[in-house]
Enzyme design. Sequence first.
Site, PDB file in Angstrom:
ATOM      1  N   ASN A   1       0.937  -1.165  -0.078  1.00 16.04           N
ATOM      2  CA  ASN A   1       0.034  -0.065  -0.081  1.00 16.04           C
ATOM      3  C   ASN A   1       0.868   1.294   0.017  1.00 16.04           C
ATOM      4  O   ASN A   1       1.355   1.493   0.874  1.00 16.04           O
ATOM      5  CB  ASN A   1      -0.854   0.013   1.418  1.00 16.04           C
ATOM      6  CG  ASN A   1      -1.513   1.113   1.401  1.00 16.04           C
ATOM      7  OD1 ASN A   1      -1.795   2.062   0.327  1.00 16.04           O
ATOM      8  ND2 ASN A   1      -2.494   1.284   2.563  1.00 16.04           N
TER       9      ASN A   1
ATOM     10  N   LYS B   1       0.172   4.232  -0.153  1.00 13.59           N
ATOM     11  CA  LYS B   1      -0.160   5.385   0.366  1.00 13.59           C
ATOM     12  C   LYS B   1      -0.238   6.477  -0.607  1.00 13.59           C
ATOM     13  O   LYS B   1      -0.104   6.338  -1.761  1.00 13.59           O
ATOM     14  CB  LYS B   1       0.062   5.680   1.933  1.00 13.59           C
ATOM     15  CG  LYS B   1      -0.100   4.366   2.679  1.00 13.59           C
ATOM     16  CD  LYS B   1       0.002   4.581   4.077  1.00 13.59           C
ATOM     17  CE  LYS B   1      -0.387   3.229   4.958  1.00 13.59           C
ATOM     18  NZ  LYS B   1      -0.271   3.384   6.370  1.00 13.59           N
TER      19      LYS B   1
ATOM     20  N   HIS C   1      -9.493   1.014   5.021  1.00 13.05           N
ATOM     21  CA  HIS C   1      -8.496   1.255   5.644  1.00 13.05           C
ATOM     22  C   HIS C   1      -8.745   2.307   6.854  1.00 13.05           C
ATOM     23  O   HIS C   1      -9.363   3.166   6.827  1.00 13.05           O
ATOM     24  CB  HIS C   1      -7.393   1.989   4.860  1.00 13.05           C
ATOM     25  CG  HIS C   1      -5.868   1.886   5.349  1.00 13.05           C
ATOM     26  ND1 HIS C   1      -5.353   2.765   6.098  1.00 13.05           N
ATOM     27  CD2 HIS C   1      -4.729   1.094   5.186  1.00 13.05           C
ATOM     28  CE1 HIS C   1      -4.292   2.458   6.494  1.00 13.05           C
ATOM     29  NE2 HIS C   1      -3.970   1.452   5.893  1.00 13.05           N
TER      30      HIS C   1
ATOM     31  N   GLU D   1      -6.988   4.549   7.965  1.00  7.26           N
ATOM     32  CA  GLU D   1      -6.665   6.234   7.716  1.00  7.26           C
ATOM     33  C   GLU D   1      -7.934   6.650   6.967  1.00  7.26           C
ATOM     34  O   GLU D   1      -8.323   7.913   7.057  1.00  7.26           O
ATOM     35  CB  GLU D   1      -5.518   6.095   6.601  1.00  7.26           C
ATOM     36  CG  GLU D   1      -4.094   6.071   7.564  1.00  7.26           C
ATOM     37  CD  GLU D   1      -2.915   5.415   6.766  1.00  7.26           C
ATOM     38  OE1 GLU D   1      -2.784   5.510   5.718  1.00  7.26           O
ATOM     39  OE2 GLU D   1      -2.122   4.990   7.420  1.00  7.26           O
TER      40      GLU D   1
ATOM     41  N   GLU E   1      -5.155  -5.057  10.685  1.00  5.84           N
ATOM     42  CA  GLU E   1      -4.313  -3.897  10.601  1.00  5.84           C
ATOM     43  C   GLU E   1      -4.651  -2.989  12.067  1.00  5.84           C
ATOM     44  O   GLU E   1      -5.418  -2.019  12.092  1.00  5.84           O
ATOM     45  CB  GLU E   1      -4.534  -2.894   9.522  1.00  5.84           C
ATOM     46  CG  GLU E   1      -4.193  -3.536   8.218  1.00  5.84           C
ATOM     47  CD  GLU E   1      -3.495  -2.599   7.401  1.00  5.84           C
ATOM     48  OE1 GLU E   1      -2.326  -2.882   6.719  1.00  5.84           O
ATOM     49  OE2 GLU E   1      -3.964  -1.317   7.393  1.00  5.84           O
TER      50      GLU E   1
ATOM     51  N   GLY F   1       2.483   2.324  10.637  1.00  6.05           N
ATOM     52  CA  GLY F   1       3.501   3.588  10.726  1.00  6.05           C
ATOM     53  C   GLY F   1       4.072   3.916  12.005  1.00  6.05           C
ATOM     54  O   GLY F   1       4.815   4.743  12.040  1.00  6.05           O
TER      55      GLY F   1
ATOM     56  N   SER G   1       3.571  -2.208  10.306  1.00  2.72           N
ATOM     57  CA  SER G   1       5.009  -1.977  10.724  1.00  2.72           C
ATOM     58  C   SER G   1       5.669  -3.551  10.344  1.00  2.72           C
ATOM     59  O   SER G   1       6.489  -3.939  10.838  1.00  2.72           O
ATOM     60  CB  SER G   1       5.164  -1.662  12.061  1.00  2.72           C
ATOM     61  OG  SER G   1       4.928  -0.353  12.319  1.00  2.72           O
TER      62      SER G   1
HETATM   63  P1  13P Z   1       3.141   0.387   7.661  1.00  5.06           P
HETATM   64  O1  13P Z   1       3.584  -0.986   7.042  1.00  5.06           O
HETATM   65  O2  13P Z   1       3.799   1.491   7.201  1.00  5.06           O
HETATM   66  O3  13P Z   1       2.846   0.479   8.991  1.00  5.06           O
HETATM   67  O4  13P Z   1       1.432   0.541   7.185  1.00  5.06           O
HETATM   68  C1  13P Z   1       0.555  -0.493   7.096  1.00  5.06           C
HETATM   69  C2  13P Z   1      -0.447  -0.260   6.444  1.00  5.06           C
HETATM   70  O5  13P Z   1      -1.300   0.768   6.697  1.00  5.06           O
HETATM   71  C3  13P Z   1      -0.895  -1.052   5.218  1.00  5.06           C
HETATM   72  O6  13P Z   1      -2.221  -0.656   4.500  1.00  5.06           O
END
Ligand code: 13P
Length: 237
Positions: free
Chosen positions: A10, A12, A95, A97, A160, A166, A198
Amino acid sequence: MARARLVAGNWKMHGSRASNRALLDALLKELPVQGVESAVCVPFPYLAQAGERLTGTALHLGAQNVSEHAQGAYTGEVSAAMLAELGCRYVIVGHSERRQLYGEGDAQVAAKFAAVQKAGMTPILCVGETLAEREAGKTEAVVGRQLEAVRFESGVLAYEPVWAIGTGRNASAEQAQEVHSFLRQRVPAQTTILYGGSVKPQNAAAIFAMPDVDGGLIGGASLVAKDFLDIVKAART
Ligand code: 13P
């Protein structure tokens, strides 16, 4: 039949035409990895660029979001049919976010999930608890509610934990397995369940070795070719 193993990146809101080209070229030099499906979920403006590069390769294309509406006066939105036309196989929905920063609730996530399937693509449904919810003992209630909202019959599921995204603080393999096992009992037997939060080359193998973890959804580490490739390799059975 064995469950499919999958590692999806992902990206982002990262990338540029030049950096995308370099990253995809580096990934394609080493993919496929035997026994593991791989995908990259790229920002909307780069779907066409990535789609052209990935056509006929083993690396699948995905999107990070989608409108729940089929078409119409929805300024700034992107429909599932558009994503399918650009060659997407996967679309991330729900997600954390999107849920936290853009106010997406369970009903909207469910509508997006249905829209993706109606367009012939595979949704990657994200579920996960916040740190406060975990500390209050509500993890199963939260992920159970998020899962139930979509009436999941097929697709990919991704656990997740919000506190692991993150933050550099991944769930332990045991913590992931505990929630995956809970989720496993609530979806069809062949469902691929990914862990995200992570994941790095250093922790991937231990997490992916858990019986109910079938791969990963990778944020930051998916932007570094060697790291992403090492994580894909760690998902081999
Ligand atoms: P990180 O791997 O940067 O922690 O992000 C995970 C994530 O949100 C994948 O969708």
